[in-house]
Scaffold this motif. Structure first.
Motif, mmCIF file in Angstrom:
data_model
loop_
_atom_site.group_PDB
_atom_site.id
_atom_site.type_symbol
_atom_site.label_atom_id
_atom_site.label_comp_id
_atom_site.label_asym_id
_atom_site.label_seq_id
_atom_site.Cartn_x
_atom_site.Cartn_y
_atom_site.Cartn_z
ATOM 1 N N GLY A 11 0.825 -1.199 0.000
ATOM 2 C CA GLY A 11 0.000 0.000 0.000
ATOM 3 C C GLY A 11 0.863 1.254 0.000
ATOM 4 O O GLY A 11 2.052 1.205 0.341
ATOM 5 N N PRO A 12 0.318 2.391 -0.416
ATOM 6 C CA PRO A 12 -1.085 2.595 -0.797
ATOM 7 C C PRO A 12 -1.373 2.314 -2.269
ATOM 8 O O PRO A 12 -2.498 2.516 -2.721
ATOM 9 N N ALA A 13 -0.362 1.836 -3.023
ATOM 10 C CA ALA A 13 -0.562 1.615 -4.461
ATOM 11 C C ALA A 13 -1.131 0.229 -4.703
ATOM 12 O O ALA A 13 -0.546 -0.597 -5.405
ATOM 13 N N SER A 14 -2.278 -0.047 -4.073
ATOM 14 C CA SER A 14 -2.960 -1.325 -4.256
ATOM 15 C C SER A 14 -4.457 -1.059 -4.338
ATOM 16 O O SER A 14 -4.924 0.055 -4.093
ATOM 17 N N TYR A 15 -5.218 -2.099 -4.631
ATOM 18 C CA TYR A 15 -6.671 -1.951 -4.784
ATOM 19 C C TYR A 15 -7.315 -1.415 -3.517
ATOM 20 O O TYR A 15 -8.184 -0.534 -3.570
ATOM 21 N N THR A 16 -6.889 -1.944 -2.361
ATOM 22 C CA THR A 16 -7.490 -1.522 -1.090
ATOM 23 C C THR A 16 -6.744 -0.370 -0.423
ATOM 24 O O THR A 16 -7.177 0.122 0.612
ATOM 25 N N ARG A 17 -5.603 0.031 -1.006
ATOM 26 C CA ARG A 17 -4.675 1.003 -0.405
ATOM 27 C C ARG A 17 -4.009 0.458 0.854
ATOM 28 O O ARG A 17 -3.425 1.193 1.632
ATOM 29 N N GLU A 18 -4.125 -0.851 1.086
ATOM 30 C CA GLU A 18 -3.395 -1.531 2.146
ATOM 31 C C GLU A 18 -2.345 -2.428 1.487
ATOM 32 O O GLU A 18 -2.336 -2.603 0.273
ATOM 33 N N ASP A 19 -1.470 -3.021 2.303
ATOM 34 C CA ASP A 19 -0.579 -4.047 1.768
ATOM 35 C C ASP A 19 -1.423 -5.227 1.304
ATOM 36 O O ASP A 19 -2.273 -5.738 2.054
ATOM 37 N N VAL A 20 -1.206 -5.642 0.070
ATOM 38 C CA VAL A 20 -1.981 -6.748 -0.503
ATOM 39 C C VAL A 20 -1.008 -7.774 -1.071
ATOM 40 O O VAL A 20 -0.023 -7.425 -1.722
ATOM 41 N N VAL A 21 -1.288 -9.065 -0.815
ATOM 42 C CA VAL A 21 -0.510 -10.137 -1.425
ATOM 43 C C VAL A 21 -1.481 -11.165 -1.993
ATOM 44 O O VAL A 21 -2.521 -11.455 -1.395
ATOM 45 N N GLU A 22 -1.144 -11.662 -3.168
ATOM 46 C CA GLU A 22 -1.911 -12.746 -3.765
ATOM 47 C C GLU A 22 -1.024 -13.971 -3.893
ATOM 48 O O GLU A 22 0.123 -13.875 -4.359
ATOM 49 N N PHE A 23 -1.557 -15.123 -3.481
ATOM 50 C CA PHE A 23 -0.867 -16.399 -3.610
ATOM 51 C C PHE A 23 -1.525 -17.181 -4.742
ATOM 52 O O PHE A 23 -2.702 -17.562 -4.630
ATOM 53 N N HIS A 24 -0.787 -17.406 -5.823
ATOM 54 C CA HIS A 24 -1.286 -18.183 -6.956
ATOM 55 C C HIS A 24 -0.748 -19.604 -6.818
ATOM 56 O O HIS A 24 0.454 -19.852 -6.996
ATOM 57 N N LEU A 25 -1.652 -20.517 -6.498
ATOM 58 C CA LEU A 25 -1.289 -21.892 -6.151
ATOM 59 C C LEU A 25 -1.896 -22.875 -7.158
ATOM 60 O O LEU A 25 -2.810 -22.520 -7.910
ATOM 61 N N PRO A 26 -1.431 -24.119 -7.181
ATOM 62 C CA PRO A 26 -2.112 -25.128 -7.994
ATOM 63 C C PRO A 26 -3.582 -25.200 -7.600
ATOM 64 O O PRO A 26 -3.924 -25.222 -6.403
ATOM 65 N N GLY A 27 -4.459 -25.231 -8.612
ATOM 66 C CA GLY A 27 -5.892 -25.117 -8.344
ATOM 67 C C GLY A 27 -6.541 -26.389 -7.869
ATOM 68 O O GLY A 27 -7.589 -26.799 -8.410
ATOM 69 N N ASN A 28 -5.969 -27.015 -6.860
ATOM 70 C CA ASN A 28 -6.554 -28.192 -6.227
ATOM 71 C C ASN A 28 -7.326 -27.728 -4.990
ATOM 72 O O ASN A 28 -6.753 -27.075 -4.105
ATOM 73 N N PRO A 29 -8.634 -28.020 -4.883
ATOM 74 C CA PRO A 29 -9.416 -27.518 -3.735
ATOM 75 C C PRO A 29 -8.803 -27.875 -2.382
ATOM 76 O O PRO A 29 -8.839 -27.070 -1.450
ATOM 77 N N TYR A 30 -8.221 -29.084 -2.265
ATOM 78 C CA TYR A 30 -7.618 -29.479 -0.988
ATOM 79 C C TYR A 30 -6.434 -28.579 -0.645
ATOM 80 O O TYR A 30 -6.291 -28.111 0.492
ATOM 81 N N LEU A 31 -5.570 -28.297 -1.637
ATOM 82 C CA LEU A 31 -4.421 -27.431 -1.402
ATOM 83 C C LEU A 31 -4.862 -26.002 -1.067
ATOM 84 O O LEU A 31 -4.264 -25.348 -0.199
ATOM 85 N N MET A 32 -5.889 -25.526 -1.742
ATOM 86 C CA MET A 32 -6.371 -24.158 -1.492
ATOM 87 C C MET A 32 -6.911 -24.044 -0.062
ATOM 88 O O MET A 32 -6.645 -23.062 0.639
ATOM 89 N N GLN A 33 -7.678 -25.033 0.368
ATOM 90 C CA GLN A 33 -8.240 -24.991 1.721
ATOM 91 C C GLN A 33 -7.143 -25.088 2.769
ATOM 92 O O GLN A 33 -7.196 -24.431 3.815
ATOM 93 N N ALA A 34 -6.118 -25.904 2.497
ATOM 94 C CA ALA A 34 -4.995 -26.018 3.444
ATOM 95 C C ALA A 34 -4.250 -24.694 3.556
ATOM 96 O O ALA A 34 -3.846 -24.280 4.660
#
Length: 480
Positions: free
Chosen positions: A83-106
């Motif tokens: 931030g503030p140069a993000s969508y929410t103007r807060e610190d933002v991080v995105e984790f792009h993971l293998p799209g397995n529902p079990y891995l995402m929930q973990a």
């Protein structure tokens, strides 16, 4: 596992899955708030895996590594947006993971264990609004874009999201601020004092404010006109009375801009659209340039001329129409047929010597017919009824009107909210203008102007109730 005491003490940080559920090549978890950087460092390591330090980006960017969900490692692509140069103007991080529902929930479970909490529906966009990254109209544009179901709805939502109404609000506010400051500056001076503001200057600012408010209202009225609505196109030869009929049908629609009417044939060149209530629903009514139903392509205006371009636009509208209203001058030349078939509108029956109905051969080639006088208002209710029946919008006993899609229903709600506030603002501005014209005390004039600002505040969200904000943002999905 208890939340990390260092991270958990830092404040509210939210996380949510922001990609579609189910299996996919990639799934995305979004995190926003003061813990974002600490969560990034605690849950990741370099591509080489165990024993590596957590990723510690020095600036915004995309980084490859491994994600540790507490049970094992999996590859991750990290997008770090401080931030503030993000969508929410807060610190933002995105984790792009293998799209397995079990891995995402973990992965989500691990982030929650370390001190984040699950985001409420729309909470990312609400934080953007509350932190000043978006005004309420643009936040509503995000929601409308999510729920859009066709190209027209997408365009209407994008216009709102890109700040079309917000920019007009800024320009209007600047004009109102200038006007109010001049009024308040004149409170302590009479007409003979050097500090007095000339009447002509105040009047010019009032007119500018009225024009800007009218322009904003027209823009919002037209923004989603046609989104998910059936299209009714007025077509026919030049001077058949299409524009007069358009004005007559649209006369009850608030804020509609009348079409140009001129005895000179070919005056209409631009396509004009308006939203018309018809039967149990609404339609987009479209006025076009004059093109005869059977006009030979060789008889059109020279290629490349304004007339030729206007006729080409008219033909495209006719081809895309759900219903064509072929407007024929009852006293003019009668074509042999209509292409494509549509509702025959036998116009100008108020004129002397005009037959009250068209020739039988022409009627047989149409989907229906109606005799009208756009000038006198004759036959307009019959025209509305027949058109509604042809479009499936005729009310039937015991049957409700067609159920709108979520995108259409949302578009109506947003536009109604904006237009109600704009009309209230216009009323307050007119009252202030009238008070000044009546030589009322300037403090009363200035107070009436504050009513205009209050209505604009409601549109932009700066004075909107928490209940309304809750209703708006609760319609978002979790990751937005």
């Amino acid at each position: 596992m208890d939340p990390d005491p260092v991270l958990a003490s830092s404040g509210s940080t939210i996380c949510a899955l922001c990609s579609a559920g189910g299996r996919a090549s990639r799934g995305v978890i979004r995190v926003s708030g003061p813990l974002s950087r600490g969560l990034l460092e605690r849950t990741t390591c370099g591509k080489e895996g165990a024993g590596q330090e957590g990723l510690k980006p020095q600036s915004r960017g995309v980084f490859e590594g491994q994600f540790n969900d507490g049970l094992g490692l999996c590859p991750v692509l990290v997008i770090w947006m401080p931030g503030p140069a993000s969508y929410t103007r807060e610190d933002v991080v995105e984790f792009h993971l293998p799209g397995n529902p079990y891995l995402m929930q973990a992965a989500l479970r691990r982030l929650l264990e370390l001190g984040a909490r699950s985001a409420e529906p729309g909470e990312f966009t609400r934080r953007a609004f509350e932190n000043g990254a978006l005004d309420l109209t643009r936040a509503e544009g995000v929601l409308a874009l999510i729920e859009s179901a066709n190209e027209e709805q997408r365009r209407a939502a994008s216009a709102l999201l890109l700040g079309g109404l917000g920019r007009r609000m800024v320009s209007l506010r600047e004009c109102l601020d200038d006007l109010r400051s001049l009024l308040e500056a004149s409170l302590d001076f009479d007409q003979n004092d050097t500090g007095h503001v000339p009447e002509e200057e105040l009047e010019a600012l009032f007119q500018r404010a009225l024009e800007k408010l009218h322009a904003a209202t027209l823009w919002e009225s037209a923004r989603d006109a046609g989104a998910d609505l059936q299209r009714v196109v007025l077509a026919g030869a030049p001077n058949a009375g299409k524009s007069s009929l358009y004005n007559a049908l649209m006369s009850s629609a608030p804020d509609s801009m009348p079409a140009l009417v001129d005895p000179l044939a070919g005056s209409t060149r631009d396509v004009r659209r308006g939203e018309l209530s018809l039967g149990t629903g609404r339609v987009t009514l479209i006025d076009t340039a004059g093109v005869g139903p059977l006009q030979d392509p060789g008889e059109t205006a020279l290629s490349g001329t304004p007339d030729a371009r206007a006729q080409e636009r008219a033909r495209k509208e006719v081809q895309a129409a759900d219903l064509v209203l072929w407007v024929l001058d009852g006293g003019g030349e009668v074509p042999k047929g209509l292409d494509p078939p549509g509702l025959l509108v036998w116009n100008q029956i108020d004129r002397t010597g005009v037959s009250k109905e068209p020739p039988g051969g022409l009627i047989r080639g149409a989907r229906g017919w109606c005799a009208v006088s756009a000038q006198e208002g004759q036959g307009l209710e019959s025209l509305r009824k027949i058109a509604a029946e042809l479009l499936g919008l005729a009310p039937l006993a015991g049957r409700a009107g067609p159920r709108p899609s979520e995108g259409e229903a949302l578009g109506r709600q947003l536009r109604a909210r904006h237009l109600d506030a704009l009309r209230s603002a216009r009323q307050a501005l007119a009252e202030s203008h009238q008070l000044k014209a009546q030589a009322a005390p300037l403090d009363l004039v200035a107070e009436a102007l504050r009513g205009v600002s209050r209505e604009l505040d409601a549109i932009e969200g700066s004075s909107t109730s928490e209940d309304l904000l809750d209703r708006i943002f609760s319609r978002f999905c979790l990751g937005k």
